[in-house]
Structures are given as C-alpha cells and as structure tokens.
Design a protein around this motif. Structure first.
Motif, short mmCIF file in Angstrom:
data_model
loop_
_atom_site.label_atom_id
_atom_site.label_comp_id
_atom_site.label_asym_id
_atom_site.label_seq_id
_atom_site.Cartn_x
_atom_site.Cartn_y
_atom_site.Cartn_z
N MET A 136 0.91 -1.13 0.24
CA MET A 136 0.18 0.11 -0.05
C MET A 136 0.98 1.18 -0.08
O MET A 136 1.84 1.35 0.79
N VAL A 137 0.85 2.15 -1.04
CA VAL A 137 1.61 3.23 -1.24
C VAL A 137 0.66 4.39 -1.02
O VAL A 137 0.84 5.65 -1.34
N LYS A 138 -0.73 4.35 -0.51
CA LYS A 138 -1.54 5.37 -0.41
C LYS A 138 -0.91 6.47 0.68
O LYS A 138 0.02 6.12 1.39
N ALA A 139 -1.80 7.51 0.71
CA ALA A 139 -1.21 8.78 1.66
C ALA A 139 0.29 9.10 1.65
O ALA A 139 0.93 9.15 2.59
N HIS A 142 6.29 8.31 3.41
CA HIS A 142 7.56 8.23 2.82
C HIS A 142 7.84 8.58 1.73
O HIS A 142 9.06 8.55 1.26
N GLY A 143 6.87 9.09 0.88
CA GLY A 143 7.17 9.43 -0.41
C GLY A 143 6.69 8.51 -1.46
O GLY A 143 7.41 7.33 -1.72
N ASP A 144 5.58 8.68 -2.08
CA ASP A 144 4.96 7.44 -2.82
C ASP A 144 5.58 7.45 -4.25
O ASP A 144 5.97 6.28 -4.45
N VAL A 145 6.03 8.58 -4.90
CA VAL A 145 6.77 8.25 -6.31
C VAL A 145 8.00 7.30 -5.77
O VAL A 145 8.52 6.48 -6.69
N GLU A 146 8.86 7.77 -5.06
CA GLU A 146 10.05 7.10 -4.85
C GLU A 146 9.83 5.41 -3.97
O GLU A 146 10.54 4.94 -4.48
N VAL A 147 9.01 5.57 -3.21
CA VAL A 147 8.55 4.23 -2.76
C VAL A 147 8.19 3.19 -3.68
O VAL A 147 8.68 2.11 -3.93
N ALA A 148 7.32 3.95 -4.56
CA ALA A 148 6.74 2.96 -5.70
C ALA A 148 7.73 2.48 -6.67
O ALA A 148 7.88 1.52 -7.20
N THR A 149 8.43 3.55 -7.10
CA THR A 149 9.59 3.18 -8.32
C THR A 149 10.65 2.09 -7.68
O THR A 149 10.87 1.28 -8.12
N GLN A 150 10.79 2.18 -6.42
CA GLN A 150 11.95 1.42 -5.43
C GLN A 150 11.15 -0.12 -5.63
O GLN A 150 11.88 -1.15 -6.10
N LEU A 151 10.09 -0.03 -5.21
CA LEU A 151 9.24 -1.54 -5.20
C LEU A 151 9.06 -2.10 -6.55
O LEU A 151 9.14 -3.24 -6.78
N GLU A 152 8.83 -1.21 -7.62
CA GLU A 152 8.58 -1.50 -8.88
C GLU A 152 10.07 -2.34 -9.41
O GLU A 152 10.16 -3.33 -9.92
#
Ligand SMILES: Cc1ncc(COP(=O)(O)O)c(C=O)c1O
Length: 396
Positions: free
Chosen positions: A38-41, A46-56
C-alpha cells in the motif's frame, strides 16, 4: 545535505531497508501469490513516487492507492505496474481512471454502473470486488455475491482480477473465535459465488499477515501490507517470526542554545520552568511539520544517542529540548548538533554518540495514537531524502 535546503529539518528514507522489508513480507506468501504493497497517503508519508519506483524495481506486481489523485501522480512519475484504487469513485473520475489505467476495487453498484457506461464491449477491463465482512466501511454485502457474479457474466468487457475484504482487527487473525476468523468465514462465502473464475483473493493487512504467519506458518489469502512494509511491527499477539527494519527517520539540528537559571521558562505559557541551571536547544521543527503539539513537555529526541526531553510548548516552527544531561555526559553541545525525532542515532556525531532508536510506535504510544498517524502527519514542507544503506546506487 541537500544544498537547496534552507532549513536542516528533513526526513530520510532508507530504500534498501524498504526493499528488504518487501522481500521479507513477500516470502511469507507462496510464490506468485497476491501481494499489493500500500502506497496510499504518500506511501504513509515516506514519499509515494520514490517508494513505488523502488518497489517496482524490486519486482512488485501491484501497488495500492487510496485516491484517484494518488494513482495519477504515480502514473505521471512513470510508475507502470497495475495500481489498485481502493477508494470509492464517482462518475466525474471515470475518464481519469481509464486514461491512467487504474484498477478499481469496487465497493458499490454505482461504480459498476459508471464503468459499464464507459467501458466498451470487446475490451477486457480488470477490476476487483470488495466485500464488507464486518468492518462496515467499504464493500458489498456478502449476500450480493451471486448477483455480482451474474453481473460479471453479462458484462464480458470486465474481468475479475481480485476479490477483497478488509479486517477490522488483523492482530487476532488465526486465533479461535476471533473477529478475523468470523470475517474470513464470511469472505469464503462470498468467494464461493465466483467459482470457476481465476482471481486473487486478498484480505490480509500487515498485522493479519504477521500474526497468521506466527501462528500457522502459512497465509491462505493475499496480502496488502502497509505499516510492516515501512518497517514498523504491527500489533500482534503471537510473537512475530520475522524482522522488519524501520525505513524513515525524521531529523533536525540545534539552531540556538540558551543557558537558563532556575525558574526561567521556555516557550508559550511557560508550562516548563528550569528546576536547575539548564542548557536548552532550539530545534527548527514544529507542529506545522508534523511534530505534534502533544509532545509539549512530554516528547523526547535523540542527541548523540541520548534521550533529551522536549520542554515547553511545541510551536508551529520550533520546539525546545533540554540538553543539560547530554552536555554533562558528553561535552559541550551547540548549534549544528543533530537531533533525531524519529529513527536511529547512528553514533555518527564526531564519534561520541551512542546507538539508539526512537520508533514511530513509541512516539505514537506517548500521544495515544498509532504510528500510521505519526508518519502521515509529517507535513509536505518537510523534504524527503532517499538513501540506500547497502551502498547500491539509487535515488537521492
Ligand atoms: C484496504 C486496506 N488494505 C490494506 C491496508 C494496509 O494496512 P496496514 O498498514 O495495517 O498493513 C489498508 C490500510 O489502511 C487498507 O485500507
């Protein structure tokens, strides 16, 4: 330190720890089972773009957002994995949802009707259905499952990719006579209506996943981890069998010091007065940054790995700490000295610091809230920095 910063108050997120937490959680599930971090909020602050990019990069197959806006933001930043939209939506959002290829988790007939009006026959639009099994927030009633199956059978432009529910007390998952057990029974009833279709069944938040793993050693449903991904152990009753690493630290520095005589006060309304000659440090962070006013006279920070109490009222842009004991233990303290509001003190201050930690869960307990709120309250005006403690090149 980022040269564009005009104030040395910042959040640092360790993406290597994030990635390790993801792999730790992922391994609780069988290979190819559903796992939707979950990358909501803003990824829990923590920073959605950076977290999502890292998880991708780490191989994630789905990510979860709460709002259409959050999904759009990630798409605009180049995130390509399927994004599950957990929030309920209205007609005016449907074009944006379709254009940005967001995958809605449907809770209400109105959403299905809107989609049916906009998704042409002949396409294959993936959706998830959510059932309310006791949380009484979002989701269809379990009694509607067969009707939903009929709807899917007659609307072939939609493919059922997942069926979800949400637990109201994940930490009791796996216990006899538990709320989670009752909810999962209801969920199993709902799932029965979709026999013959291939879809993911997902129900577990962080606490349910950690708890079921601790008790049973296996997870029977897909997982949507939030808090655990960010390294905070959710509340569990059985002892967790995994280790998580906190990813976020919230740091600042002393900008001024004052030497106070006995009886002199600090900050608004003089709710703290020196009971001994004291060294007071001024920290450039306040409740407008998410360092909550409830920490007035009650919070602590780390300075050289030692705990220093917050004294006086927390202001909008500043708060003050009592550095008397830090100075007595380790020598003169002045402007420039680092303080840690959340996170680790790595003993990095001129080699005189100690190892210590101040977790978001501890802060939360202090002010009767939950770590989720501590994280998400860290405001937008606090810059987020990214690093990888494993030294692998990444985003900064
Ligand atoms: C539908 C849904 N699934 C999963 C989560 C993740 O929960 P947690 O952070 O406790 O893992 C949330 C968070 O609130 C949620 O709303």
């Amino acid at each position: 330190m980022n040269p564009r910063l005009h104030r040395r108050t910042y959040v640092e997120v360790d993406l290597a720890r994030l990635e390790r937490n993801f792999h730790t959680l992922r391994k609780l599930l069988p290979p190819n089972a559903f796992c939707c971090p979950m990358v909501k909020a803003n990824a829990y602050g923590h920073g959605d773009v950076e977290v999502a990019t890292q998880l991708e990069l780490a191989g994630v197959k789905h990510l979860g957002v709460g709002l259409v806006e959050e999904g759009v933001r990630l798409r605009e930043a180049g995130v390509r994995v399927p994004l599950l939209l957990f929030g309920i939506f209205e007609e005016f959002s449907v074009d944006t949802i379709l254009e940005n290829k967001l995958t809605p988790v449907i809770s209400h007939w109105s959403e299905l009707e809107i989609l049916a009006d906009h998704v042409p026959f002949g396409s294959r639009f993936a959706l998830h259905l959510k059932f309310n099994t006791g949380m009484n927030r979002l989701g269809f009633d379990v009694s509607e499952a067969l009707q939903l199956r009929d709807w899917l059978d007659t609307h072939q432009q939609f493919s059922l990719e997942g069926v979800a529910t949400h637990l109201l007390r994940g930490e009791d998952a796996g216990e006899p006579d538990s709320d989670s057990g009752a909810q999962l029974e209801q969920f199993a009833r709902a799932l029965g209506a979709f026999q013959g279709l291939r879809f993911h069944a997902h129900a577990l938040n962080s606490s349910a996943a950690v708890q079921l793993h601790a008790r049973d050693g296996r997870l029977s449903y897909g997982m949507r981890p939030g808090l655990a991904l960010y390294g905070v152990m959710p509340s569990t009753r059985a002892t967790p069998k995994i280790q998580l690493e906190p990813c976020l630290s919230f740091r600042s520095h002393v900008v001024m010091t004052h030497r106070l005589n006995v009886g002199e006060a600090v900050s608004y309304n003089a709710i703290w007065k020196a009971s001994r000659p004291s060294l007071i440090g001024v920290i450039p962070a306040g409740y407008a940054d998410g360092f909550q006013r409830q920490f007035s006279n009650s919070g602590e920070v780390l300075c050289r790995g030692r705990r220093a109490p917050v004294v006086g009222t927390v202001c909008m842009d500043y708060f003050m700490v009592d550095l008397t004991d830090v100075e007595a233990a380790s020598g003169a303290v002045g402007p420039g000295e680092e303080v840690v509001m959340i996170g680790d003190s790595h003993g990095e201050n001129q080699g005189i610091g100690l190892e210590a930690q101040l977790g978001a869960d501890e802060l939360a307990r202090r002010v009767s809230t939950i770590p989720y709120e501590i994280f998400t309250r860290i405001s937008e005006r606090v810059p987020r920095h990214y690093r990888r403690s494993d030294g692998v090149a990444g985003m900064t």
